[in-house]
Write an enzyme that holds these catalytic residues in place. Structure first.
Site, short mmCIF file in Angstrom:
data_model
loop_
_atom_site.label_atom_id
_atom_site.label_comp_id
_atom_site.label_asym_id
_atom_site.label_seq_id
_atom_site.Cartn_x
_atom_site.Cartn_y
_atom_site.Cartn_z
N LYS A 185 8.10 -2.95 -12.53
CA LYS A 185 6.82 -2.42 -12.04
C LYS A 185 6.44 -1.14 -12.75
CE LYS A 185 6.06 -4.69 -7.67
NZ LYS A 185 5.69 -4.60 -6.27
N LYS B 137 8.57 -15.12 -13.95
CA LYS B 137 8.52 -15.72 -12.60
C LYS B 137 7.07 -15.84 -12.15
CE LYS B 137 8.78 -11.69 -9.72
NZ LYS B 137 9.25 -10.93 -8.62
N LYS C 87 1.38 -13.27 -8.73
CA LYS C 87 -0.09 -13.22 -8.72
C LYS C 87 -0.63 -12.46 -9.93
CE LYS C 87 -0.03 -9.31 -5.65
NZ LYS C 87 1.38 -9.10 -5.95
P1 TYM Z 1 7.51 -10.15 -2.29
O1 TYM Z 1 6.38 -9.82 -1.37
O2 TYM Z 1 7.36 -9.85 -3.73
O3 TYM Z 1 7.90 -11.67 -2.17
C1 TYM Z 1 8.10 -12.28 -0.90
C2 TYM Z 1 9.18 -13.32 -0.97
O4 TYM Z 1 8.84 -14.32 -1.95
C3 TYM Z 1 9.90 -14.47 -2.87
N1 TYM Z 1 9.32 -14.77 -4.20
C4 TYM Z 1 9.69 -15.81 -4.96
N2 TYM Z 1 10.59 -16.78 -4.76
C5 TYM Z 1 10.71 -17.72 -5.74
N3 TYM Z 1 9.97 -17.72 -6.88
C6 TYM Z 1 9.06 -16.76 -7.13
N4 TYM Z 1 8.34 -16.78 -8.23
C7 TYM Z 1 8.89 -15.72 -6.13
N5 TYM Z 1 8.08 -14.65 -6.05
C8 TYM Z 1 8.36 -14.07 -4.85
C9 TYM Z 1 10.63 -13.14 -2.87
O5 TYM Z 1 11.95 -13.24 -3.32
C10 TYM Z 1 10.53 -12.74 -1.42
O6 TYM Z 1 11.57 -13.35 -0.66
N6 TYM Z 1 10.56 -6.35 -1.24
C11 TYM Z 1 10.07 -7.65 -0.80
C12 TYM Z 1 9.42 -7.60 0.57
C13 TYM Z 1 10.28 -6.95 1.59
C14 TYM Z 1 11.41 -7.55 2.24
C15 TYM Z 1 11.89 -6.56 3.13
C16 TYM Z 1 12.02 -8.80 2.14
C17 TYM Z 1 10.14 -5.70 2.06
N7 TYM Z 1 11.09 -5.45 3.00
C18 TYM Z 1 13.00 -6.80 3.94
C19 TYM Z 1 13.14 -9.04 2.97
C20 TYM Z 1 13.61 -8.05 3.85
C21 TYM Z 1 9.05 -8.14 -1.81
O7 TYM Z 1 8.44 -7.38 -2.52
O8 TYM Z 1 8.84 -9.47 -1.74
#
Ligand code: TYM
Length: 335
Positions: free
Chosen positions: A117, A199, A202
């Site tokens: 990021k 990966k 968006k």
């Molecule tokens: P975030 O919002 O980027 O993504 C949410 C969830 O989607 C999964 N994910 C994917 N899985 C497979 N292939 C992909 N291309 C892909 N893109 C996203 C992510 O692994 C995630 O499970 N930091 C986290 C949000 C968060 C969180 C937490 C998660 C904040 N606090 C506490 C679990 C527990 C995040 O940015 O995910």
């Protein structure tokens, strides 16, 4: 160690920083649903996390409601799962600060997401982006979960959470449950359709299938999906030699429940031309009910408000117990 129930606890969250995509669905939400009988489940919308990158305020509000509607449309029944918005439970920010003081600069510097990021938003490498994993650790540890279901890219943050929990427990005695990441077998790392080396996210919209995309749009994206330039041109799972086709196979496997061997047999002797629209159709049929139900729910704002208010109340009660314990252990004088 959960004090509210005998059941094991599961918790996860997604940032409402944009429309939900197929990676979020296959890597995360699909793996959360239908577990509420077995686990006590907390699923939240990580709105505070989105502030690490500039957001358009009205869009953030819209995406937050949209994501809540999608959670429910994906099968998370609000009567059986605690669904809430992170900023409505102030204990997240409060424990986040405490954990900032128990997480090392070196540990945070090693986080892949921070490196990615900061490269993408070089003009806004703010302190929140750096300490973000401490807030994520707080999100998790407040609820004493056994499992945190996430996609592959979040595993590193859950591992950091485990380290911070263990450090705190060693200093002050058993305070936090040390949770396990829970990664799905298929769909844990869905790659971009137009660049199988990145990966799905968006930030590359052409290679990204959004949950609310119309069927024609989804089919168009799959027909244009990048396949591999090998001469073999057959449907075979081999992520190293055939990353494009292997990505499509893992999407097809996650949507249909078929194994890679079954998919290879199904398309034996047929080129990529038959395979790509078949994957598009499988995704369309998986997403259709979710899209329709999300749209229906979005028309009922009063219902969604009721869900997030009740969720914040239930979550706040659990979070508060952990936070009081932590404040006491570190020596803060109670009010
Ligand atoms: P975030 O919002 O980027 O993504 C949410 C969830 O989607 C999964 N994910 C994917 N899985 C497979 N292939 C992909 N291309 C892909 N893109 C996203 C992510 O692994 C995630 O499970 N930091 C986290 C949000 C968060 C969180 C937490 C998660 C904040 N606090 C506490 C679990 C527990 C995040 O940015 O995910």
């Amino acid at each position: 160690m959960s004090e509210t129930t005998e059941k094991k606890v599961m918790l996860s969250g997604i940032q409402p920083s944009g429309a939900l995509h197929l990676g979020n669905y296959l890597g995360a939400i699909k793996n959360w649903g239908a577990r509420s009988e077995e686990f006590e489940c907390f699923y939240f919308l990580a709105d505070l996390h989105t502030l690490t990158v500039r957001q358009v305020p009205a869009e953030l509000r819209r995406h937050t409601l949209e994501l809540l509607a999608s959670y429910i449309a994906c099968g998370l029944d609000p009567e059986k799962n605690t669904l809430f918005i992170q900023s409505h439970v102030p204990q997240h920010a409060e424990l986040g600060w405490v954990l900032d003081c128990y997480t090392m600069f070196g540990e945070l510097s090693r986080m892949t997401q921070f490196k990615d990021k900061s490269a993408k938003h070089a003009d806004n490498i703010n302190a929140g982006l750096f300490t973000y994993p401490c807030l994520m650790a707080a999100d998790i540890l407040l609820y004493q979960p056994d499992y945190v279901p996430v996609g592959e890219d979040q595993k590193q943050h859950v591992e950091l959470t485990r380290n911070v929990a263990q450090r705190f427990n060693n200093l002050y005695g058993e305070t936090f449950k040390v949770p396990e990441p829970y990664i799905p077998k298929t769909g844990a790392r869905v790659m971009s359709l137009n660049d199988p080396a990145s990966k799905m996210s968006k930030s590359i919209p052409e290679g990204c299938v959004f949950l609310l995309d119309k069927p024609e749009e989804i089919q168009r994206k799959f027909k244009r999906a990048v396949t591999d330039s090998d001469t073999e041109r057959c449907v075979r799972y081999d992520p190293a030699a055939k990353p494009g086709v292997s990505n499509l196979m893992s999407i097809y496997a996650a949507c249909t429940g078929r194994s890679y061997a079954e998919i290879e047999a199904e398309f034996d002797g047929q080129g990529y031309g038959a395979f790509k629209p078949a994957v598009g159709d499988a995704v369309i049929e998986t997403l259709r009910p979710i899209r329709e139900e999300t749209q229906r729910l979005l028309a009922d704002k009063a219902y969604l408000e009721g869900v997030y208010r009740a969720g914040a109340e239930r979550a706040g009660a659990v979070a508060n117990k952990t936070l009081r314990k932590v404040y006491k252990k570190v020596g803060l004088l109670p009010r």
